[in-house]
Write an enzyme that holds these catalytic residues in place. Sequence first.
Site, mmCIF file in Angstrom:
data_model
loop_
_atom_site.group_PDB
_atom_site.id
_atom_site.type_symbol
_atom_site.label_atom_id
_atom_site.label_comp_id
_atom_site.label_asym_id
_atom_site.label_seq_id
_atom_site.Cartn_x
_atom_site.Cartn_y
_atom_site.Cartn_z
ATOM 1 N N LYS A 108 116.675 -21.848 72.956
ATOM 2 C CA LYS A 108 116.254 -21.998 74.351
ATOM 3 C C LYS A 108 116.387 -20.698 75.135
ATOM 4 C CE LYS A 108 116.992 -26.944 75.139
ATOM 5 N NZ LYS A 108 117.721 -27.967 75.931
ATOM 6 N N CYS A 210 122.334 -37.721 80.947
ATOM 7 C CA CYS A 210 120.882 -37.883 81.032
ATOM 8 C C CYS A 210 120.310 -38.366 79.704
ATOM 9 C CB CYS A 210 120.231 -36.568 81.446
ATOM 10 S SG CYS A 210 120.567 -36.103 83.164
ATOM 11 N N CYS A 364 125.364 -47.939 69.264
ATOM 12 C CA CYS A 364 124.675 -47.482 70.476
ATOM 13 C C CYS A 364 123.716 -46.370 70.061
ATOM 14 C CB CYS A 364 125.661 -47.019 71.542
ATOM 15 S SG CYS A 364 126.716 -45.629 71.044
#
Length: 406
Positions: A108, A210, A364
């Site tokens: 990134k 998020c 999960c």
Amino acid sequence: MARPTVADPGESTVSLPPLVEPAAELTIDEIRRYSRHLIIPDVGVEGQKRLKNARVLCVGAGGLGSPALLYLAAAGVGTLGIIDFDTVDESNLQRQVIHGQSDIGRPKAESAAATVREINPLVEVVIHNTVLDRENVREIFSGYDLIIDGTDNFATRYMVNDAAVLLGKPYVWGSIYRFDGQASVFWAEHGPCYRCLYPEPPPPGMVPSCAEGGVLGVLCASIGSIQVNEAIKLLAGIGEPLVGGLMVYDALEMTYRKIKVRKDPACVLCGENPTVTDLLEDYEDFCGAVSTEAQEATLGATITARELKEWQDAGKDIFLVDVREPAEYEIVRIPGSTLIPKGDILSGQALATLPQDRQIVLHCKSGVRSAEALAALKSAGFRDAVHVQGGVLSWIKQVDPSLPAY
């Protein structure tokens, strides 16, 4: 999460002197490029020279870092540092607008740097393609005038705050979740620090990331642009920066609220008698990604995704529970699972619906929420319950790569 310490609405912030000295001059190219700044009386040539001479570090080149870096570059900040250790993933492109399709798999920091150079070749870009940690944060921060915090986890937020206070650096903070955003400027010399607002991190699992709860992509632009606006004000010494103020944005209601935040005289870091005088040894431990109860519950009660598949193939009598939220369940699910959100388990609401004669297996997305739910089940008497390490993401990697990851 501890309640933030807020001040009386009647209190006001004050203007601060410019953070940096002006550069010697602007070139003809710079005058042409920044002409719309130069004709603003509050900015002018002097303010633009200060931006040119400024060194700003953006911690993270993700959702908040993307718009921040784009507009810092366009504004003419002379030196931009980018620190990020991650690589571009397809799921980033919904909000991390500094990256493109061809950048998938690329670091990134490097992808962001290339975009910055394309926007403004006059900006010097410094790449820090590394993890920000206790060992390097002081050295990296010391080379910059201002820090912009675009991180998305509490451990790094507290470390950024602590390092900034100890080094006497101001930093602009932002936070986003679903449709809500917050922004502020923390500068202990002139106002509160992040610990004044949030003395302690929230209990593990209470505030979803998020990645767990989602974020409206354009919200990043709203909060990131506020961060850049505050950075420009600080660097050029114009307006009233958000020192001592918390801006709260609700995208659904389209409302902004500015809350005054006072410096806490009892703050352990920047208060009158500080007890935190150096960086903590372990910020992950301080913030506790998983509670002690959850860690204890998972000991001897954790299986892998492959083991779950083997149990299913062998016809083992299990009750597979997905503790994610309904929206996540619609995206992807493990075959045979029943959706019971973690909140219903922690509240006790769902306990009566769970079978007593079958082994319960929880999962999960990544294993954090299922560990918390497992602790609740163990306390309620479901002694043989287990959870799946790595959750549905591990199922996709180890068992069925054709399923979509998110």
